[in-house]
Design an enzyme around this catalytic site. Structure first.
Site, PDB file in Angstrom:
ATOM      1  N   GLU A 178     -26.625 -39.307  54.406  1.00 45.09           N
ATOM      2  CA  GLU A 178     -26.870 -39.753  53.026  1.00 45.09           C
ATOM      3  C   GLU A 178     -27.912 -40.868  52.964  1.00 45.09           C
ATOM      4  O   GLU A 178     -27.681 -41.930  52.389  1.00 45.09           O
ATOM      5  CB  GLU A 178     -25.557 -40.204  52.379  1.00 45.09           C
ATOM      6  CG  GLU A 178     -24.604 -39.045  52.188  1.00 45.09           C
ATOM      7  CD  GLU A 178     -23.407 -39.366  51.307  1.00 45.09           C
ATOM      8  OE1 GLU A 178     -23.100 -40.560  51.131  1.00 45.09           O
ATOM      9  OE2 GLU A 178     -22.788 -38.425  50.798  1.00 45.09           O
ATOM     10  N   GLU A 376     -20.467 -31.892  53.335  1.00 48.47           N
ATOM     11  CA  GLU A 376     -19.392 -32.662  52.691  1.00 48.47           C
ATOM     12  C   GLU A 376     -19.184 -32.113  51.293  1.00 48.47           C
ATOM     13  O   GLU A 376     -20.142 -31.838  50.573  1.00 48.47           O
ATOM     14  CB  GLU A 376     -19.748 -34.153  52.544  1.00 48.47           C
ATOM     15  CG  GLU A 376     -19.733 -34.936  53.814  1.00 48.47           C
ATOM     16  CD  GLU A 376     -20.022 -36.422  53.589  1.00 48.47           C
ATOM     17  OE1 GLU A 376     -19.650 -36.970  52.532  1.00 48.47           O
ATOM     18  OE2 GLU A 376     -20.636 -37.021  54.495  1.00 48.47           O
TER      19      GLU A 376
END
Ligand code: P53
Length: 478
Positions: A178, A376
């Protein structure tokens, strides 16, 4: 013949990160990471980044859920669900406790050898993130984190050591988890976890942000190139937190505002997947007078280190209203980010939007034509243990089912090339944003609570059997 199903070799699995599950923060020669100096918080109560490990603070990542001591038992449960892969990260501080040592720590390397052997024994392939919010604390204190170009060299050294060591055990890698979270630089936690930098303390936060990013882009590209030399079979990806911005309405200003805002997602993949800075970003720097220091060889490094696939997380979408943008208190600190009236939200305010996953798969695939990997997705919720020990997490099953349905449409109807699906927190773990145990994602329940109580015992939730059946039917039985 028309493809009606997911591919046979689709990688079903689950995902975690080292610091959120392992614990054993000072075991096996491990040094302190930035996660080890983050206090526990709650929804609406920020985690504190303390100056070292201090008395009077609770540090949930020190023990986490003791995956360090219990991974064999946990992997047996993953195998029972039929996992084909398991995504975790390698804690940099197990390998280089301070980050700047010339030689790695053998005990740390041995731990991941054993962990990967255990996975492979059960036919589960490891999917590995090299940097997941857990850089060595020493690199923050002594070097200023990723603002310092020297950190590039330390990260590449760490990556080279582990890619060589595990070259026959790991095929799928990701560089920075991320990486785009730090665009949210108003929140100290995000810059701190991505890069060891609190941008709110910088004289010019954007200047610092883009300098950091340049270092990370160069490091990522070097690692991709090196990885392909170590083993040409490696697949090395980037990792994007894909929270798409929708226009709140069809008002042209809303539509254009959302396009502009999406640059804050795409700029990362544009550089990492295409290998050069996009024009809109260069114009932005020019307009703001930002001067990013680059070395003459950097442009070539970026071009030669394009990622093989795009890993991304997907939890929610956001909606933007141009007229509300002057109000800087939009949701999650983004100007003009308003509640979407068409979707519901979790107890933590994350808006639940399964169609947004199909949307994300489509826009990313159309833009890059590279394989995608949903690394995710999931539903953080409070779980209740019934008197008979059952945990009936139907809300989690509903969330995942709806997202898998949309994922299947993207693959089967839209033709998106998707490698796999690894729901987040397949075993309950420490929440990243709040440091809570109470925000749970798992198919496997861990008896551990925010007041410090709990035996750490594992049990199967209702979603455990459900997900086992999803995998066994390759996504046919939802
Ligand atoms: P927790 C924002 C948007 C999407 C994903 O988060 C995010 C975030 C927060 O940065 O983070 C990822 O535990 C992250 C994981 C994290 C997971 O989402 O706060 O990669 O480390 O645990 C869930 O509920």
């Amino acid at each position: 013949m028309k493809q009606q199903r997911l591919p046979k070799d689709f990688l079903w699995g689950g995902a975690v990160a080292a610091h959120q599950v392992e614990g054993g923060w000072d075991q096996g020669g491990k040094g302190p990471s930035i996660a080890d100096v983050l206090s526990g918080g709650a929804h609406g109560v920020d985690r504190v980044m303390t100056d070292g490990v201090l008395d009077g603070y609770r540090y949930p990542n020190h023990q986490a859920v003791d995956f360090y001591g219990r991974y064999k038992q946990d992997i047996a449960l993953f195998a029972e669900m039929g996992f084909k892969c398991f995504r975790t990260s390698i804690a940099w501080t197990r390998i280089f406790p301070l980050g700047d040592e010339p030689e790695p720590n053998e005990a740390g390397l041995q731990f991941y050898d054993d962990l990967f052997d255990e996975l492979l024994k059960h036919g589960i392939q490891p999917v590995i993130t090299l940097s997941h919010f857990e850089m060595p604390y020493h690199l923050v204190k002594a070097y200023g984190g990723w603002k310092n170009r020297q950190v590039v060299e330390f990260f590449v050294r760490f990556s080279e050591v582990v890619m060589r060591r595990y070259r026959h055990k790991v095929k799928y890698w990701m560089t920075f988890n991320e990486i785009n979270n730090q665009s949210n630089y108003q929140y100290p936690l995000f810059g701190y976890c991505c890069s060891g930098v609190d941008y709110t303390r910088e004289e010019n936060p954007e200047q610092a942000l883009y300098q950091v990013l340049h270092h990370q882009f160069v490091a990522s590209a070097q690692v991709v190139k090196l990885g392909h030399q170590i083993n040409p079979e490696f697949k090395i990806g980037c990792m994007l937190a894909c929270v798409p911005f929708y226009p709140y309405s069809c008002k042209p200003d809303d539509v254009m505002y959302a396009v502009e805002a999406m640059h804050q997602r795409y700029l990362y993949t544009d550089v990492q997947v295409r290998g050069y800075y996009p024009s809109y970003l260069l114009r932005d720097w020019e307009r703001k007078g930002l001067q990013i220091e680059m070395q003459p060889q950097d442009a070539q490094i970026l071009r030669e280190g394009c990622t093989d696939y795009i890993g991304f997380s997907y939890y929610m979408s956001n909606a933007l209203q141009a007229d509300a943008a002057s109000n800087s208190d939009g949701m999650f600190g983004f100007p003009g980010n308003v509640a979407n009236p068409h979707v519901k939200a979790s107890d933590w305010g994350w808006q639940i939007d399964p169609v947004g996953l199909r949307y994300s798969l489509n826009v990313l695939y159309e833009r890059y034509q590279k394989p995608l990997f949903i690394v995710e997705n999931g539903f953080g919720a409070f779980d209740k243990v019934e008197a008979d020990g059952q945990i009936n997490d139907d809300y989690r099953i509903d969330y995942l089912r709806a997202h898998i349905e949309e994922m299947k449409k993207a693959v089967i109807e839209d033709g998106v090339d998707l490698i796999g699906y690894t729901p987040w927190g397949c075993i309950d773990c420490v929440s990243f944003t709040t440091g809570e145990y109470g925000k749970r994602y798992g198919f496997i329940y861990v008896d551990k609570h925010d007041d410090g109580t709990g035996s750490l015992a594992r049990s199967r939730k209702k979603s455990f059997d459900w997900y086992r059946n999803v995998i066994a039917s390759n996504g046919e039985q939802l």
